[in-house]
Design a protein around this motif. Sequence first.
Motif, PDB file in Angstrom:
ATOM      1  N   ILE A  94       6.114  -0.049 -10.699  1.00 30.73           N
ATOM      2  CA  ILE A  94       5.520  -0.570 -11.928  1.00 30.73           C
ATOM      3  C   ILE A  94       4.181   0.095 -12.198  1.00 30.73           C
ATOM      4  O   ILE A  94       3.825   0.385 -13.353  1.00 30.73           O
ATOM      5  CB  ILE A  94       5.337  -2.102 -11.833  1.00 30.73           C
ATOM      6  N   GLY A  95       3.408   0.355 -11.133  1.00 30.92           N
ATOM      7  CA  GLY A  95       2.112   0.981 -11.308  1.00 30.92           C
ATOM      8  C   GLY A  95       1.280   0.924 -10.043  1.00 30.92           C
ATOM      9  O   GLY A  95       1.795   0.634  -8.943  1.00 30.92           O
ATOM     10  N   TYR A  96      -0.011   1.186 -10.208  1.00 31.07           N
ATOM     11  CA  TYR A  96      -0.929   1.309  -9.080  1.00 31.07           C
ATOM     12  C   TYR A  96      -2.204   0.514  -9.376  1.00 31.07           C
ATOM     13  O   TYR A  96      -2.700   0.522 -10.503  1.00 31.07           O
ATOM     14  CB  TYR A  96      -1.303   2.776  -8.865  1.00 31.07           C
ATOM     15  N   ILE A  97      -2.756  -0.144  -8.351  1.00 28.88           N
ATOM     16  CA  ILE A  97      -3.973  -0.922  -8.521  1.00 28.88           C
ATOM     17  C   ILE A  97      -5.004  -0.490  -7.490  1.00 28.88           C
ATOM     18  O   ILE A  97      -4.697  -0.386  -6.303  1.00 28.88           O
ATOM     19  CB  ILE A  97      -3.706  -2.437  -8.391  1.00 28.88           C
ATOM     20  N   GLY A  98      -6.246  -0.231  -7.941  1.00 27.38           N
ATOM     21  CA  GLY A  98      -7.295   0.202  -7.037  1.00 27.38           C
ATOM     22  C   GLY A  98      -8.669  -0.265  -7.468  1.00 27.38           C
ATOM     23  O   GLY A  98      -8.810  -1.013  -8.453  1.00 27.38           O
ATOM     24  N   LEU A  99      -9.685   0.208  -6.730  1.00 25.93           N
ATOM     25  CA  LEU A  99     -11.069  -0.227  -6.964  1.00 25.93           C
ATOM     26  C   LEU A  99     -11.888   0.744  -7.793  1.00 25.93           C
ATOM     27  O   LEU A  99     -12.765   0.329  -8.545  1.00 25.93           O
ATOM     28  CB  LEU A  99     -11.781  -0.440  -5.620  1.00 25.93           C
ATOM     29  N   LEU A 141      12.078  -7.504  -9.037  1.00 26.71           N
ATOM     30  CA  LEU A 141      11.819  -6.983 -10.376  1.00 26.71           C
ATOM     31  C   LEU A 141      10.948  -5.735 -10.366  1.00 26.71           C
ATOM     32  O   LEU A 141      10.661  -5.181 -11.432  1.00 26.71           O
ATOM     33  CB  LEU A 141      11.155  -8.074 -11.227  1.00 26.71           C
ATOM     34  N   GLY A 142      10.523  -5.322  -9.183  1.00 27.27           N
ATOM     35  CA  GLY A 142       9.730  -4.104  -9.102  1.00 27.27           C
ATOM     36  C   GLY A 142       8.665  -4.189  -8.023  1.00 27.27           C
ATOM     37  O   GLY A 142       8.502  -5.207  -7.354  1.00 27.27           O
ATOM     38  N   HIS A 143       7.927  -3.092  -7.867  1.00 27.32           N
ATOM     39  CA  HIS A 143       6.856  -3.073  -6.876  1.00 27.32           C
ATOM     40  C   HIS A 143       5.647  -2.325  -7.425  1.00 27.32           C
ATOM     41  O   HIS A 143       5.764  -1.452  -8.286  1.00 27.32           O
ATOM     42  CB  HIS A 143       7.335  -2.456  -5.556  1.00 27.32           C
ATOM     43  N   ILE A 144       4.464  -2.697  -6.905  1.00 29.87           N
ATOM     44  CA  ILE A 144       3.183  -2.123  -7.324  1.00 29.87           C
ATOM     45  C   ILE A 144       2.444  -1.660  -6.077  1.00 29.87           C
ATOM     46  O   ILE A 144       2.438  -2.355  -5.055  1.00 29.87           O
ATOM     47  CB  ILE A 144       2.342  -3.175  -8.079  1.00 29.87           C
ATOM     48  N   TYR A 145       1.812  -0.493  -6.158  1.00 28.74           N
ATOM     49  CA  TYR A 145       1.053   0.012  -5.025  1.00 28.74           C
ATOM     50  C   TYR A 145      -0.399  -0.441  -5.099  1.00 28.74           C
ATOM     51  O   TYR A 145      -1.018  -0.445  -6.163  1.00 28.74           O
ATOM     52  CB  TYR A 145       1.142   1.535  -4.954  1.00 28.74           C
ATOM     53  N   VAL A 146      -0.932  -0.822  -3.932  1.00 25.60           N
ATOM     54  CA  VAL A 146      -2.292  -1.339  -3.800  1.00 25.60           C
ATOM     55  C   VAL A 146      -3.099  -0.378  -2.944  1.00 25.60           C
ATOM     56  O   VAL A 146      -2.652   0.024  -1.864  1.00 25.60           O
ATOM     57  CB  VAL A 146      -2.271  -2.741  -3.151  1.00 25.60           C
ATOM     58  N   GLU A 147      -4.270  -0.004  -3.422  1.00 30.59           N
ATOM     59  CA  GLU A 147      -5.135   0.904  -2.681  1.00 30.59           C
ATOM     60  C   GLU A 147      -5.338   0.442  -1.244  1.00 30.59           C
ATOM     61  O   GLU A 147      -5.615  -0.722  -0.991  1.00 30.59           O
ATOM     62  CB  GLU A 147      -6.492   0.999  -3.388  1.00 30.59           C
ATOM     63  N   PRO A 191       0.797  -1.224   0.000  1.00 30.25           N
ATOM     64  CA  PRO A 191       0.000   0.000   0.000  1.00 30.25           C
ATOM     65  C   PRO A 191       0.830   1.275   0.000  1.00 30.25           C
ATOM     66  O   PRO A 191       0.362   2.327  -0.426  1.00 30.25           O
ATOM     67  CB  PRO A 191      -0.827  -0.115   1.287  1.00 30.25           C
ATOM     68  N   LEU A 192       2.063   1.204   0.489  1.00 21.85           N
ATOM     69  CA  LEU A 192       2.913   2.382   0.644  1.00 21.85           C
ATOM     70  C   LEU A 192       4.374   2.017   0.435  1.00 21.85           C
ATOM     71  O   LEU A 192       4.733   0.836   0.419  1.00 21.85           O
ATOM     72  CB  LEU A 192       2.755   2.972   2.052  1.00 21.85           C
ATOM     73  N   ALA A 193       5.190   3.040   0.316  1.00 22.98           N
ATOM     74  CA  ALA A 193       6.643   2.829   0.264  1.00 22.98           C
ATOM     75  C   ALA A 193       7.143   2.621   1.684  1.00 22.98           C
ATOM     76  O   ALA A 193       7.852   3.453   2.256  1.00 22.98           O
ATOM     77  CB  ALA A 193       7.334   4.013  -0.391  1.00 22.98           C
TER      78      ALA A 193
END
Length: 317
Positions: free
Chosen positions: A173-178, A121-127, A105-107
């Motif tokens: 890499i990006g962000y994922i949310g609802l 290989l990277g990280h993605i943020y989750v709402e 969810p955060l860094a």
Amino acid sequence: MKNSIEKSVKKFQDKKILNVFFITSPIVAIISKMIIQYFKIKRDNVLIISFRDTDLSLLLDYELLKIEQGKFDRYFEKLFFLSPSGSKIENKINTYNKDFIIFSPLALREVNWLVNIPKCLGHIYVEEGQHSYMDIFPYDPSNINFYDRLIKNWKNRFSEVDEIGYYFRNDCIGYIGLFPDVYPKISSLQKLILNNLVDLKGLYKPKLININTIGITCASRRLESSSIEAMLINLFSYLPNNSKVKAHPSFTSSQKVFNDFKKKFDKVSEGKFKLCTNDTILELEMLYEPKKLVGSKSSLSKYAKQLGSTYDSVKLY
């Protein structure tokens, strides 16, 4: 048409990498499960990292590592720029002998530790909640002066949203949310909006059927220990008898913290109110029937509105 995040995550699954999910709250658990289902991630390629003493067995019944801070961990973090928790996670990841990506969810401090490992290989943020809908720009981790880096490491918390803050790194890499308005300062090309929430309905057995009003406590950080009882008395004044109360995740961060909270709750409630069980997930309860939620300002108000329920915001501290 698939966006870059979908393409990247799908490519990673083809390579059978390890997907490491940092779970800090119920909504992160929900979206993590949605991600696993959306991308059809195989069980052997999932590792759950739990930062709270929350029952995740209903949604995230996968290999799990529970993070509990050691007695001197905070001193190592603040004085030596180390991350004992990050090292524990790294050791666990190494047992898989796979490249990996992080969903967080955060860094968090642990994220900043792990992204420097060659196999990452990277990280993605989750709402996660309110901050996911605030006007927050990502920061450049390579462009922080020594003073800011020192302060950031010492506090290990995030600045107010009228500053850039250290919520999200710009090398993700990006962000994922609802919902489409999540991460308002991030380009839509960097966001993936999931729409498979209803698919979780079959995985979750509701616990609050016919209980219409749910009280929501504020976070423990808002209160002095002596103020917990006052906060509860205030909350109860807005609730009809026999309502249920959902404790903020900060009150379930450990068994000791929860036991202390429950003792105060039982004293003040005098049997008129009961706590929701630890595995109650309000966002999923609202899929079954509308609820009236009552509590201090919370991201739950966003989810209540989207899911056909209501949220009454009241001052608790």
